[in-house]
Design an enzyme around this catalytic site. Structure first.
Site, PDB file in Angstrom:
ATOM      1  N   LYS A 208       0.726  -1.124   0.142  1.00 12.38           N
ATOM      2  CA  LYS A 208       0.018   0.034   0.106  1.00 12.38           C
ATOM      3  C   LYS A 208       0.848   1.258   0.062  1.00 12.38           C
ATOM      4  O   LYS A 208       1.999   1.112   0.434  1.00 12.38           O
ATOM      5  CB  LYS A 208      -0.994  -0.026   1.116  1.00 12.38           C
ATOM      6  CG  LYS A 208      -1.870  -1.235   1.005  1.00 12.38           C
ATOM      7  CD  LYS A 208      -2.762  -1.014   2.215  1.00 12.38           C
ATOM      8  CE  LYS A 208      -3.839  -2.101   2.354  1.00 12.38           C
ATOM      9  NZ  LYS A 208      -4.796  -2.067   3.464  1.00 12.38           N
TER      10      LYS A 208
ATOM     11  N   TYR B   1     -12.452  -2.510  -3.497  1.00 13.37           N
ATOM     12  CA  TYR B   1     -12.732  -2.692  -2.108  1.00 13.37           C
ATOM     13  C   TYR B   1     -14.598  -2.414  -2.227  1.00 13.37           C
ATOM     14  O   TYR B   1     -14.942  -2.187  -0.750  1.00 13.37           O
ATOM     15  CB  TYR B   1     -12.284  -1.313  -1.236  1.00 13.37           C
ATOM     16  CG  TYR B   1     -10.813  -1.823  -0.715  1.00 13.37           C
ATOM     17  CD1 TYR B   1     -10.553  -2.936   0.038  1.00 13.37           C
ATOM     18  CD2 TYR B   1      -9.852  -1.009  -0.952  1.00 13.37           C
ATOM     19  CE1 TYR B   1      -9.419  -3.196   0.539  1.00 13.37           C
ATOM     20  CE2 TYR B   1      -8.443  -1.359  -0.761  1.00 13.37           C
ATOM     21  CZ  TYR B   1      -8.294  -2.643   0.220  1.00 13.37           C
ATOM     22  OH  TYR B   1      -6.932  -2.727   0.545  1.00 13.37           O
TER      23      TYR B   1
ATOM     24  N   THR C 118      -4.937  -7.289  10.856  1.00 18.84           N
ATOM     25  CA  THR C 118      -5.269  -6.117  10.100  1.00 18.84           C
ATOM     26  C   THR C 118      -4.753  -4.747  10.935  1.00 18.84           C
ATOM     27  O   THR C 118      -4.098  -3.796  10.374  1.00 18.84           O
ATOM     28  CB  THR C 118      -6.728  -5.980  10.018  1.00 18.84           C
ATOM     29  OG1 THR C 118      -7.102  -7.067   9.437  1.00 18.84           O
ATOM     30  CG2 THR C 118      -7.025  -4.769   9.188  1.00 18.84           C
TER      31      THR C 118
ATOM     32  N   ARG D  51       2.866  -6.235   9.164  1.00 21.49           N
ATOM     33  CA  ARG D  51       2.209  -5.198   9.747  1.00 21.49           C
ATOM     34  C   ARG D  51       2.733  -4.859  11.232  1.00 21.49           C
ATOM     35  O   ARG D  51       2.846  -3.725  11.536  1.00 21.49           O
ATOM     36  CB  ARG D  51       0.692  -5.472   9.742  1.00 21.49           C
ATOM     37  CG  ARG D  51      -0.131  -5.320   8.705  1.00 21.49           C
ATOM     38  CD  ARG D  51      -1.234  -6.122   8.429  1.00 21.49           C
ATOM     39  NE  ARG D  51      -2.008  -5.618   7.614  1.00 21.49           N
ATOM     40  CZ  ARG D  51      -3.227  -6.628   6.774  1.00 21.49           C
ATOM     41  NH1 ARG D  51      -3.610  -7.518   7.618  1.00 21.49           N
ATOM     42  NH2 ARG D  51      -3.756  -6.234   5.776  1.00 21.49           N
TER      43      ARG D  51
ATOM     44  N   ASN E 194      -1.980   0.111   6.968  1.00 24.90           N
ATOM     45  CA  ASN E 194      -1.515  -1.131   7.308  1.00 24.90           C
ATOM     46  C   ASN E 194      -0.596  -1.892   6.294  1.00 24.90           C
ATOM     47  O   ASN E 194      -0.428  -3.093   6.315  1.00 24.90           O
ATOM     48  CB  ASN E 194      -2.535  -1.633   7.895  1.00 24.90           C
ATOM     49  CG  ASN E 194      -3.471  -2.548   6.958  1.00 24.90           C
ATOM     50  OD1 ASN E 194      -3.509  -1.934   5.803  1.00 24.90           O
ATOM     51  ND2 ASN E 194      -4.317  -3.284   7.175  1.00 24.90           N
TER      52      ASN E 194
ATOM     53  N   HIS F 151      -2.282  -5.572   1.747  1.00 17.54           N
ATOM     54  CA  HIS F 151      -3.575  -6.289   1.456  1.00 17.54           C
ATOM     55  C   HIS F 151      -3.284  -7.689   1.016  1.00 17.54           C
ATOM     56  O   HIS F 151      -2.525  -7.944   0.418  1.00 17.54           O
ATOM     57  CB  HIS F 151      -4.394  -5.533   0.699  1.00 17.54           C
ATOM     58  CG  HIS F 151      -5.574  -6.464   0.161  1.00 17.54           C
ATOM     59  ND1 HIS F 151      -6.729  -6.450   0.798  1.00 17.54           N
ATOM     60  CD2 HIS F 151      -5.740  -7.035  -0.901  1.00 17.54           C
ATOM     61  CE1 HIS F 151      -7.545  -7.288   0.300  1.00 17.54           C
ATOM     62  NE2 HIS F 151      -7.115  -7.901  -0.733  1.00 17.54           N
TER      63      HIS F 151
ATOM     64  N   GLU G  51      -9.697 -10.836  -7.404  1.00 15.34           N
ATOM     65  CA  GLU G  51      -8.856  -9.808  -6.992  1.00 15.34           C
ATOM     66  C   GLU G  51      -7.560  -9.939  -8.208  1.00 15.34           C
ATOM     67  O   GLU G  51      -7.170  -8.906  -8.494  1.00 15.34           O
ATOM     68  CB  GLU G  51      -8.322  -9.987  -5.690  1.00 15.34           C
ATOM     69  CG  GLU G  51      -9.485  -9.485  -4.497  1.00 15.34           C
ATOM     70  CD  GLU G  51      -9.067  -9.523  -3.231  1.00 15.34           C
ATOM     71  OE1 GLU G  51      -9.828  -8.852  -2.452  1.00 15.34           O
ATOM     72  OE2 GLU G  51      -7.844  -9.942  -2.825  1.00 15.34           O
TER      73      GLU G  51
END
Ligand code: CMP
Length: 140
Positions: A11, A51, A93, A104, A114, A117, A128
């Site tokens: 991310k 999402y 998460t 994480r 975080n 994914h 996905e």
């Protein structure tokens, strides 16, 4: 255990801090093979489609804006039990709950920012992966 493929996203909070290599090393050290990878810039609308399952959640708008706030690295990880293994390597998460040594625990800044994914099930993984990659781009 069956060989699986799962979608992973590094991310914007992590790409901004130049952590792609360190995160990829954790995947590879765990036996996951990166069989496709590209660095892209999402629009909020593209993040919103990805999402969509969270669209009723209070954090949906914030999540879409964050995912479009900088480059992401989308990738396909392959290996025995890759979906569960990737979730183990990522950690919980919320980084406050993530086990030591997970991505994480080591790198995430908050539950929203975080760092990574990962797909949560076989059906989601197929959907996905198809959102970002054609079959020709997956080289195992
Ligand atoms: P991810 O695994 O990408 O799937 C959905 C994302 O929503 C999740 O990681 C978090 O980044 C984000 N998320 C979950 N809970 C919250 C929250 N309470 N506030 C902001 N973002 C959240």
């Amino acid at each position: 255990m069956a060989v699986e493929r799962t979608l992973s996203i590094i991310k914007p909070d992590a790409t901004k801090r130049n952590l792609t290599g360190k995160i990829n090393a954790k995947f590879e050290d765990a036996g996951l093979r990166i069989v496709a990878q590209k660095r892209i810039q999402l629009t909020p609308a593209q993040a919103g489609v990805f999402y969509e399952v969270h669209k009723e959640r209070p954090f949906y708008g914030e999540l879409c804006d964050f995912m479009a706030s900088g480059p992401v690295v989308v990738q396909v990880l392959q290996g025995e039990g890759a979906i569960a293994k990737n979730r183990e390597v990522m950690g919980a998460t919320n980084p406050a709950d993530a086990a030591p040594g997970t991505v994480r625990a080591d790198f995430a800044e908050s539950v929203g920012e975080n760092s990574v994914h990962g797909s949560d099930a076989a059906e989601t993984a197929a959907k996905e992966i198809a959102y970002f990659f054609s079959g020709l781009e997956l080289v195992g």
